[in-house]
Design a protein around this motif. Structure first.
Motif, PDB file in Angstrom:
ATOM      1  N   ASN A 164     -55.164  37.883-120.857  1.00 40.89           N
ATOM      2  CA  ASN A 164     -54.944  38.027-119.416  1.00 40.89           C
ATOM      3  C   ASN A 164     -56.192  38.558-118.718  1.00 40.89           C
ATOM      4  O   ASN A 164     -56.558  38.086-117.646  1.00 40.89           O
ATOM      5  CB  ASN A 164     -53.770  38.961-119.141  1.00 40.89           C
ATOM      6  CG  ASN A 164     -52.459  38.384-119.566  1.00 40.89           C
ATOM      7  OD1 ASN A 164     -52.283  37.175-119.573  1.00 40.89           O
ATOM      8  ND2 ASN A 164     -51.521  39.229-119.939  1.00 40.89           N
ATOM      9  N   ARG A 165     -56.844  39.546-119.336  1.00 40.05           N
ATOM     10  CA  ARG A 165     -58.069  40.099-118.758  1.00 40.05           C
ATOM     11  C   ARG A 165     -59.159  39.039-118.733  1.00 40.05           C
ATOM     12  O   ARG A 165     -59.883  38.879-117.750  1.00 40.05           O
ATOM     13  CB  ARG A 165     -58.537  41.314-119.537  1.00 40.05           C
ATOM     14  CG  ARG A 165     -59.779  41.953-118.946  1.00 40.05           C
ATOM     15  CD  ARG A 165     -60.185  43.189-119.776  1.00 40.05           C
ATOM     16  NE  ARG A 165     -61.311  43.865-119.209  1.00 40.05           N
ATOM     17  CZ  ARG A 165     -62.590  43.542-119.459  1.00 40.05           C
ATOM     18  NH1 ARG A 165     -62.862  42.558-120.279  1.00 40.05           N
ATOM     19  NH2 ARG A 165     -63.569  44.205-118.902  1.00 40.05           N
ATOM     20  N   LYS A 166     -59.281  38.290-119.801  1.00 41.29           N
ATOM     21  CA  LYS A 166     -60.277  37.225-119.898  1.00 41.29           C
ATOM     22  C   LYS A 166     -60.038  36.177-118.808  1.00 41.29           C
ATOM     23  O   LYS A 166     -60.972  35.737-118.144  1.00 41.29           O
ATOM     24  CB  LYS A 166     -60.219  36.575-121.288  1.00 41.29           C
ATOM     25  CG  LYS A 166     -61.151  35.406-121.487  1.00 41.29           C
ATOM     26  CD  LYS A 166     -62.570  35.852-121.616  1.00 41.29           C
ATOM     27  CE  LYS A 166     -63.456  34.683-122.026  1.00 41.29           C
ATOM     28  NZ  LYS A 166     -64.833  35.074-122.193  1.00 41.29           N
ATOM     29  N   ALA A 167     -58.787  35.789-118.610  1.00 43.67           N
ATOM     30  CA  ALA A 167     -58.461  34.797-117.583  1.00 43.67           C
ATOM     31  C   ALA A 167     -58.806  35.330-116.194  1.00 43.67           C
ATOM     32  O   ALA A 167     -59.372  34.607-115.372  1.00 43.67           O
ATOM     33  CB  ALA A 167     -56.984  34.422-117.662  1.00 43.67           C
ATOM     34  N   GLY A 168     -58.511  36.576-115.926  1.00 44.10           N
ATOM     35  CA  GLY A 168     -58.843  37.173-114.638  1.00 44.10           C
ATOM     36  C   GLY A 168     -60.336  37.248-114.414  1.00 44.10           C
ATOM     37  O   GLY A 168     -60.836  36.992-113.310  1.00 44.10           O
ATOM     38  N   PHE A 169     -61.079  37.581-115.454  1.00 42.85           N
ATOM     39  CA  PHE A 169     -62.531  37.654-115.381  1.00 42.85           C
ATOM     40  C   PHE A 169     -63.118  36.279-115.054  1.00 42.85           C
ATOM     41  O   PHE A 169     -63.974  36.136-114.180  1.00 42.85           O
ATOM     42  CB  PHE A 169     -63.084  38.183-116.704  1.00 42.85           C
ATOM     43  CG  PHE A 169     -64.571  38.349-116.715  1.00 42.85           C
ATOM     44  CD1 PHE A 169     -65.170  39.439-116.099  1.00 42.85           C
ATOM     45  CD2 PHE A 169     -65.372  37.414-117.335  1.00 42.85           C
ATOM     46  CE1 PHE A 169     -66.543  39.595-116.106  1.00 42.85           C
ATOM     47  CE2 PHE A 169     -66.750  37.546-117.359  1.00 42.85           C
ATOM     48  CZ  PHE A 169     -67.334  38.643-116.730  1.00 42.85           C
ATOM     49  N   LEU A 170     -62.630  35.250-115.747  1.00 45.27           N
ATOM     50  CA  LEU A 170     -63.119  33.892-115.512  1.00 45.27           C
ATOM     51  C   LEU A 170     -62.743  33.401-114.116  1.00 45.27           C
ATOM     52  O   LEU A 170     -63.535  32.720-113.450  1.00 45.27           O
ATOM     53  CB  LEU A 170     -62.571  32.942-116.578  1.00 45.27           C
ATOM     54  CG  LEU A 170     -63.070  33.206-118.000  1.00 45.27           C
ATOM     55  CD1 LEU A 170     -62.283  32.353-119.000  1.00 45.27           C
ATOM     56  CD2 LEU A 170     -64.554  32.961-118.124  1.00 45.27           C
ATOM     57  N   LEU A 171     -61.568  33.754-113.654  1.00 44.31           N
ATOM     58  CA  LEU A 171     -61.133  33.393-112.311  1.00 44.31           C
ATOM     59  C   LEU A 171     -62.069  34.031-111.278  1.00 44.31           C
ATOM     60  O   LEU A 171     -62.469  33.383-110.312  1.00 44.31           O
ATOM     61  CB  LEU A 171     -59.686  33.846-112.082  1.00 44.31           C
ATOM     62  CG  LEU A 171     -59.027  33.415-110.796  1.00 44.31           C
ATOM     63  CD1 LEU A 171     -58.935  31.905-110.717  1.00 44.31           C
ATOM     64  CD2 LEU A 171     -57.643  34.039-110.701  1.00 44.31           C
ATOM     65  N   GLY A 172     -62.440  35.285-111.515  1.00 48.00           N
ATOM     66  CA  GLY A 172     -63.372  35.971-110.626  1.00 48.00           C
ATOM     67  C   GLY A 172     -64.752  35.347-110.621  1.00 48.00           C
ATOM     68  O   GLY A 172     -65.503  35.492-109.648  1.00 48.00           O
ATOM     69  N   GLN A 173     -65.105  34.646-111.682  1.00 46.83           N
ATOM     70  CA  GLN A 173     -66.386  33.958-111.756  1.00 46.83           C
ATOM     71  C   GLN A 173     -66.344  32.595-111.063  1.00 46.83           C
ATOM     72  O   GLN A 173     -67.348  31.904-111.021  1.00 46.83           O
ATOM     73  CB  GLN A 173     -66.805  33.756-113.212  1.00 46.83           C
ATOM     74  CG  GLN A 173     -67.222  35.020-113.904  1.00 46.83           C
ATOM     75  CD  GLN A 173     -67.685  34.754-115.314  1.00 46.83           C
ATOM     76  OE1 GLN A 173     -67.204  33.843-115.992  1.00 46.83           O
ATOM     77  NE2 GLN A 173     -68.631  35.552-115.771  1.00 46.83           N
ATOM     78  N   GLY A 174     -65.168  32.224-110.553  1.00 44.39           N
ATOM     79  CA  GLY A 174     -65.043  30.969-109.815  1.00 44.39           C
ATOM     80  C   GLY A 174     -64.653  29.773-110.652  1.00 44.39           C
ATOM     81  O   GLY A 174     -64.703  28.635-110.176  1.00 44.39           O
ATOM     82  N   GLU A 209     -58.944  26.291-121.122  1.00 42.39           N
ATOM     83  CA  GLU A 209     -59.744  25.841-122.262  1.00 42.39           C
ATOM     84  C   GLU A 209     -60.476  27.007-122.929  1.00 42.39           C
ATOM     85  O   GLU A 209     -60.447  27.148-124.150  1.00 42.39           O
ATOM     86  CB  GLU A 209     -60.744  24.779-121.795  1.00 42.39           C
ATOM     87  CG  GLU A 209     -61.486  24.121-122.917  1.00 42.39           C
ATOM     88  CD  GLU A 209     -60.601  23.251-123.808  1.00 42.39           C
ATOM     89  OE1 GLU A 209     -60.955  23.104-124.995  1.00 42.39           O
ATOM     90  OE2 GLU A 209     -59.566  22.752-123.331  1.00 42.39           O
ATOM     91  N   GLU A 210     -61.109  27.860-122.128  1.00 44.31           N
ATOM     92  CA  GLU A 210     -61.852  28.987-122.707  1.00 44.31           C
ATOM     93  C   GLU A 210     -60.924  29.998-123.374  1.00 44.31           C
ATOM     94  O   GLU A 210     -61.231  30.504-124.443  1.00 44.31           O
ATOM     95  CB  GLU A 210     -62.692  29.679-121.632  1.00 44.31           C
ATOM     96  CG  GLU A 210     -63.958  28.942-121.323  1.00 44.31           C
ATOM     97  CD  GLU A 210     -64.964  29.795-120.597  1.00 44.31           C
ATOM     98  OE1 GLU A 210     -65.198  30.945-121.011  1.00 44.31           O
ATOM     99  OE2 GLU A 210     -65.531  29.287-119.619  1.00 44.31           O
ATOM    100  N   VAL A 211     -59.792  30.289-122.741  1.00 42.36           N
ATOM    101  CA  VAL A 211     -58.853  31.266-123.311  1.00 42.36           C
ATOM    102  C   VAL A 211     -58.223  30.689-124.571  1.00 42.36           C
ATOM    103  O   VAL A 211     -58.049  31.391-125.567  1.00 42.36           O
ATOM    104  CB  VAL A 211     -57.789  31.672-122.267  1.00 42.36           C
ATOM    105  CG1 VAL A 211     -56.676  32.478-122.904  1.00 42.36           C
ATOM    106  CG2 VAL A 211     -58.436  32.462-121.135  1.00 42.36           C
ATOM    107  N   ARG A 212     -57.904  29.414-124.567  1.00 47.31           N
ATOM    108  CA  ARG A 212     -57.290  28.754-125.726  1.00 47.31           C
ATOM    109  C   ARG A 212     -58.248  28.732-126.932  1.00 47.31           C
ATOM    110  O   ARG A 212     -57.844  28.904-128.066  1.00 47.31           O
ATOM    111  CB  ARG A 212     -56.894  27.331-125.363  1.00 47.31           C
ATOM    112  CG  ARG A 212     -56.102  26.628-126.429  1.00 47.31           C
ATOM    113  CD  ARG A 212     -55.668  25.238-126.014  1.00 47.31           C
ATOM    114  NE  ARG A 212     -54.913  25.275-124.781  1.00 47.31           N
ATOM    115  CZ  ARG A 212     -55.144  24.472-123.733  1.00 47.31           C
ATOM    116  NH1 ARG A 212     -56.084  23.560-123.780  1.00 47.31           N
ATOM    117  NH2 ARG A 212     -54.395  24.562-122.661  1.00 47.31           N
ATOM    118  N   ASN A 213     -59.526  28.524-126.673  1.00 47.44           N
ATOM    119  CA  ASN A 213     -60.503  28.406-127.748  1.00 47.44           C
ATOM    120  C   ASN A 213     -61.073  29.735-128.205  1.00 47.44           C
ATOM    121  O   ASN A 213     -61.947  29.750-129.056  1.00 47.44           O
ATOM    122  CB  ASN A 213     -61.650  27.476-127.317  1.00 47.44           C
ATOM    123  CG  ASN A 213     -61.185  26.050-127.206  1.00 47.44           C
ATOM    124  OD1 ASN A 213     -60.282  25.628-127.905  1.00 47.44           O
ATOM    125  ND2 ASN A 213     -61.797  25.312-126.315  1.00 47.44           N
ATOM    126  N   GLY A 214     -60.600  30.807-127.663  1.00 48.73           N
ATOM    127  CA  GLY A 214     -61.089  32.112-128.084  1.00 48.73           C
ATOM    128  C   GLY A 214     -62.232  32.587-127.230  1.00 48.73           C
ATOM    129  O   GLY A 214     -62.528  32.037-126.184  1.00 48.73           O
TER     130      GLY A 214
END
Length: 44
Positions: A20-30, A38-43
């Motif tokens: 969840n934190r990773k997804a939020g971080f990536l969302l904040g990066q646009g 894809e990124e969260v699924r692949n680690g």
């Protein structure tokens, strides 16, 4: 909300290993939802 629930919330928000934190971080990066999935699924 019990102590175990509060502990889960803290770990979800603060752990570098939380999806969840990773997804939020990536969302904040646009990144868009598909890129995030894809990124969260692949680690990390």
């Amino acid at each position: 909300m019990g102590l175990q629930d509060f502990g889960d919330l803290i770990v979800t928000c603060l752990s570098k290993h939380s999806r969840n934190r990773k997804a939020g971080f990536l969302l904040g990066q646009g990144k868009n939802i598909e890129e995030i999935r894809e990124e969260v699924r692949n680690g990390y």
